[in-house]
Design a protein around this motif. Structure first.
Motif, PDB file in Angstrom:
ATOM      1  N   PRO A  35      -2.294  10.152   1.869  1.00  0.00           N
ATOM      2  CA  PRO A  35      -1.604   9.638   2.759  1.00  0.00           C
ATOM      3  C   PRO A  35      -0.914  10.276   3.890  1.00  0.00           C
ATOM      4  CG  PRO A  35      -0.541  10.661   0.518  1.00  0.00           C
ATOM      5  CD  PRO A  35      -2.552  10.605   0.362  1.00  0.00           C
ATOM      6  N   ALA A  39      -3.681  10.655  11.359  1.00  0.00           N
ATOM      7  CA  ALA A  39      -4.526   9.691  11.777  1.00  0.00           C
ATOM      8  C   ALA A  39      -3.549   9.268  12.941  1.00  0.00           C
ATOM      9  CB  ALA A  39      -5.376   8.830  10.936  1.00  0.00           C
ATOM     10  N   ARG A  40      -2.093   8.677  12.803  1.00  0.00           N
ATOM     11  CA  ARG A  40      -1.676   7.967  12.643  1.00  0.00           C
ATOM     12  C   ARG A  40      -0.656   8.482  14.165  1.00  0.00           C
ATOM     13  NH1 ARG A  40       1.731   2.756  10.301  1.00  0.00           N
ATOM     14  NH2 ARG A  40       3.416   1.608  11.986  1.00  0.00           N
ATOM     15  N   GLN A  47      -0.298   4.380   0.093  1.00  0.00           N
ATOM     16  CA  GLN A  47      -0.252   5.280   0.863  1.00  0.00           C
ATOM     17  C   GLN A  47      -0.170   5.404   2.597  1.00  0.00           C
ATOM     18  OE1 GLN A  47      -1.039   5.827  -1.933  1.00  0.00           O
ATOM     19  NE2 GLN A  47      -2.654   7.667  -1.910  1.00  0.00           N
ATOM     20  N   ASP A  48       0.681   4.102   2.723  1.00  0.00           N
ATOM     21  CA  ASP A  48       0.911   4.233   4.033  1.00  0.00           C
ATOM     22  C   ASP A  48       2.886   4.585   4.501  1.00  0.00           C
ATOM     23  OD1 ASP A  48       2.113   3.174   6.411  1.00  0.00           O
ATOM     24  OD2 ASP A  48       0.062   1.931   6.533  1.00  0.00           O
ATOM     25  N   LYS A  95     -10.742   8.853   1.830  1.00  0.00           N
ATOM     26  CA  LYS A  95     -10.435   7.823   2.497  1.00  0.00           C
ATOM     27  C   LYS A  95      -9.005   7.496   3.005  1.00  0.00           C
ATOM     28  CE  LYS A  95     -14.407   5.282   1.794  1.00  0.00           C
ATOM     29  NZ  LYS A  95     -15.486   5.134   1.376  1.00  0.00           N
ATOM     30  N   ARG A  96      -7.906   7.820   1.913  1.00  0.00           N
ATOM     31  CA  ARG A  96      -6.548   6.727   1.573  1.00  0.00           C
ATOM     32  C   ARG A  96      -5.065   7.790   1.271  1.00  0.00           C
ATOM     33  NH1 ARG A  96      -6.127   1.645  -1.935  1.00  0.00           N
ATOM     34  NH2 ARG A  96      -3.830   1.666  -0.727  1.00  0.00           N
ATOM     35  N   LEU A 131      -3.868   9.718   6.711  1.00  0.00           N
ATOM     36  CA  LEU A 131      -3.934   8.904   7.147  1.00  0.00           C
ATOM     37  C   LEU A 131      -2.848   9.125   8.332  1.00  0.00           C
ATOM     38  CD1 LEU A 131      -4.041   6.710   4.323  1.00  0.00           C
ATOM     39  CD2 LEU A 131      -5.484   6.681   6.107  1.00  0.00           C
ATOM     40  N   ASP A 148       0.992  -1.606  -0.227  1.00  0.00           N
ATOM     41  CA  ASP A 148       0.328  -0.085   0.096  1.00  0.00           C
ATOM     42  C   ASP A 148       0.617   1.172   0.396  1.00  0.00           C
ATOM     43  OD1 ASP A 148      -1.964   2.196   0.232  1.00  0.00           O
ATOM     44  OD2 ASP A 148      -2.367   1.323   2.332  1.00  0.00           O
TER      45      ASP A 148
END
Lengths: 401, 337
Positions: B283, B289-290, B223-224, B280-281, B286, B221
């Motif tokens: 990067p 959020a992490r 995006q991560d 939703k994706r 994400l 992935d």
């Protein structure tokens, strides 16, 4: 391109003669000894030493780490060459037949040629792409072309077209030391041609044409394979009292315009002979250089002779017609007939020279097909005869035997 | 470069937690820098201040950052027409990037390269490349050179999935695998070959292609950034040990059009699809959020970074707008070295 200022180095201690192929081999070996960043990559370059055997012995001396057999991937090895050159190495990429440079085009034209410029002068691509040119080897349309004009068209590349063992060695050493991408065209019919090459170290600068034969009546500007042909033509003309000056450009980029123009100014007549296709070719470029630079000194239009604008055919009868040699041959003959007018006599008062056939026949001995015969004789270990299928109605084998 | 040094020095005194935190914040900083840079590029285009076009990297930031953070400063990269992100992630300066985009003299290529050709030797960037897969040979050649010189550098070749249509890529993958050249091929699959979905152009299993050459291939992935970084770190490590090339496929999405002028895109992809990816994706979303979930950063810390970056971007644009154009006489300089 600035006008060259360096003088042409001359053959000095010409104590020995080696072939064109040996000269290439020596240049590579010497540069590889001198500079550990120089390496060779190509198809069948190591133990095979290429199909032309030009690289024989190099892998034994330098090992497979520096004489690298590659897959049959011309674009890929050219690309590897560009990347290696950008990062501290000096690759010499071997492209077996000049026809295959078409497969390297993106790497040469869009990458190698432009990287220095596009990066604002920061990155350099000191690579050499060695390849061949020349027809009459009976190899047909995809192994016989002379595509040096293609590369000469692209800013950022340098293009070298040597015509003698001496020049080949000195120019190849310069190519390897140059910080730019250099495309080095070797006439595959010339690999067996012998000539004087000194033992001592020398290099030849690019952009310095060599006057291979001095003359006063006409200038013949020639490249690579056609230089030897032009020299024989000059010899033939001299038998008719015409003094031809033969200029070997040695590199099409940079091009020594000055020497060409000065010669045309002096002789007033010029012919340009090159084995690439005539249309949009090297002959067109050089003819325009002469037209622009020597117009008021010219007594006749500049004549250009390139390869016939057809795919190179297989049959010898057809192939021999496509190289400029027969045309130059005919042209010499016509010129010889016009000696009085050429000398400033009354136009129309051309005289029939005593034995025109002798001129033609003598010339044929030294034609490109003549060079092919030398190669064939080496293979057959005997003189060729008219029973050998050389073909070519223009080439009387009895003359060559 | 400086912050990288700081990271290294700080290892002696800081706790593992602090180091971890610093690493993640650096990912954030680098990714956000690219995002803000690209947004500004779009503004320069819309405001008619930038000559030509540019291909925005927005949406794909985690790949350039995740991979480049796993590299040494002297490792090489080659990039693509969509290359601003790779250049910045490898350490290019914002102001000189903008100057190049505007064709100005202090630009990385003195205005001769522009958006698609930014090269910066100092940071190991061998150049963005406007020929799709055009730099595959260069990256592999640089890897070959590194191996020959024994420098222990590696070369990363960034390209989009469109490059899978080019023969050169397969020629050099073959040689890289044959000769165990230290090359990391990074395929950014942003789903579209310009205006055509990749599934319309790419037969068979994408992963099977490099694997056919015996190249270790990992599909992740894109995006991560954490996944990209961890995977890249592992692959870079084994490549550096001489185990040969690797191929990293990163699934991602081009949030903007093929280039800044590609506004109306409904004929090749739906707005719904774009919204799905963006909502939703993203990067950066994400990552934020992490960071918050793992308590690596709070709003205040992130806002501070953003503020610093906005100032840097603003100053960079200002610098570029005020910078002189190259002298007209430079037109025929640098044709030959």
């Amino acid at each position: 391109m600035k006008a060259p200022t360096q003088k042409t180095p001359q053959v000095t201690s010409a104590g020995r003669e080696i072939t064109f192929g040996q000269a290439i081999n020596e240049a590579l070996a010497e540069e590889m000894r001198r500079d550990p960043t120089v390496f060779i990559i190509g198809e069948d370059v190591a133990e095979a030493g290429t199909p032309f055997k030009v690289l024989s012995g190099l892998v034994e001396e330098f090992g497979r780490g520096r004489v690298i057999d590659s897959p049959i991937s011309e674009a890929g090895i050219a690309g590897l060459g560009v990347g290696a050159a950008m990062t501290g190495m000096r690759p010499v990429v071997d492209i077996m037949f000049g026809d295959f440079v078409t497969l390297t085009m993106d790497q040469m034209v869009n990458q190698a040629a432009k990287i220095h410029y596009m990066s604002g002068g920061k990155l350099k691509v000191p690579m050499v792409l060695r390849t061949t040119l020349g027809a009459t080897r009976r190899s047909a349309a995809q192994h016989s072309q002379s595509l040096h004009a293609w590369l000469s068209h692209v800013p950022g590349l340098k293009v070298v077209v040597p015509s003698t063992p001496y020049d080949a060695k000195g120019l190849l050493k310069t190519a390897i030391r140059d910080d730019n991408p250099v495309v080095f065209f070797e006439d595959k019919m010339m690999y067996q041609l012998k000539g004087p090459v000194p033992e001592s170290e020398y290099t030849i600068p690019f952009g310095v044409a060599d006057i291979k034969r001095a003359g006063t009546d006409i200038t013949i500007v020639a490249t690579s394979s056609m230089v030897q042909v032009a020299l024989r033509a000059a010899e033939v003309l001299s038998e008719s009292g015409i003094s031809a000056e033969v200029i070997d450009v040695r590199s099409t980029v940079p091009l020594d315009k000055q020497t060409i123009i000065e010669s045309a100014n002096k002789t007033g007549r010029a012919i340009v002979v090159d084995e690439g296709y005539e249309r949009y070719g090297v002959t067109a470029e050089i003819a325009s250089v002469i037209a622009e630079g020597a117009f008021y000194y010219l007594d006749a239009p500049v004549k250009r002779m390139g390869a016939m604008d057809v795919p190179v055919p297989f049959s010898p009868v057809l192939e021999d017609q496509t190289v400029p040699t027969p045309e130059l041959n005919d042209w010499c003959f016509r010129l010889a007939r016009q000696v009085p007018s050429l000398r400033g006599g009354t136009p129309g008062a051309d005289r029939q020279i005593d034995a025109p056939d002798v001129v033609v026949q003598a010339y044929q001995r030294y034609s490109v097909s003549g060079l092919y015969c030398i190669d064939l004789e080496r293979r057959l270990q005997r003189k060729v005869t008219d029973n050998d299928t050389l073909g070519g109605r223009r080439w009387d084998l009895k003359l060559l035997a | 470069m400086n912050s990288k040094l700081k990271t290294k020095n700080s290892k002696l005194s800081r706790s593992p937690v602090a180091i971890e935190r610093e690493k993640w914040l650096r990912f954030y900083r680098q990714m956000l820098k690219i995002r803000l840079f690209e947004e500004q590029v779009n503004q320069l285009y819309l405001g008619a201040k930038m000559p030509g076009l540019a291909h925005l990297y927005i949406g794909e930031e985690a790949i350039a950052v995740g991979v480049c953070e796993a590299l040494r400063g002297d490792d090489y990269i080659t990039s693509t027409h969509r290359g601003h992100g790779h250049c910045l992630a490898k350490g290019a300066a914002v102001e000189r990037m903008f100057a190049e985009l505007l064709g100005k003299a202090p630009g990385y290529c003195r205005g001769k390269g522009g958006s698609m050709h930014i090269a910066d030797q100092e940071t190991g960037n061998l150049g963005a490349n406007a020929i799709v897969a055009g730099s595959a040979g260069i990256a592999t050649g640089a890897a070959m050179s590194a191996k020959m010189r024994g420098s222990n550098q590696i070369a990363v070749c960034f390209f989009g999935e469109g490059a899978l249509g080019q023969g050169l890529l397969y020629e050099v993958m073959n040689m890289a695998s044959l000769w165990k050249l230290p090359t990391l091929f990074v395929c950014e699959n942003n789903q579209y070959n310009e205006y055509t979905h990749y599934q319309e152009t790419t037969a068979g299993d994408l992963k099977a292609r490099p694997e056919a050459f015996g190249i270790e291939t990992v599909s992740i992935d894109g995006q991560d950034v954490g996944v990209v970084y961890t995977t890249a770190l592992r692959l870079v490590g084994q490549i550096r040990q001489g185990k040969g090339p690797a191929f990293l496929i990163c699934d991602t999405y081009r949030f903007h059009g093929h280039h800044v002028g590609d506004i109306n895109r409904t004929y090749y992809r739906s707005k719904h699809e774009e919204e799905e990816w963006k909502s939703k994706r993203d990067p950066l979303v994400l990552l934020v959020a992490r960071l918050k979930a793992q308590k690596l950063a709070n709003d205040k810390a992130l806002a501070k970074i953003e503020e610093e970056l906005r100032r840097e971007i603003e100053a960079g644009v200002e610098f570029a707008l005020n910078a002189p154009y190259p002298d007209a006489a430079e037109v025929d300089q640098h044709v030959y070295a």
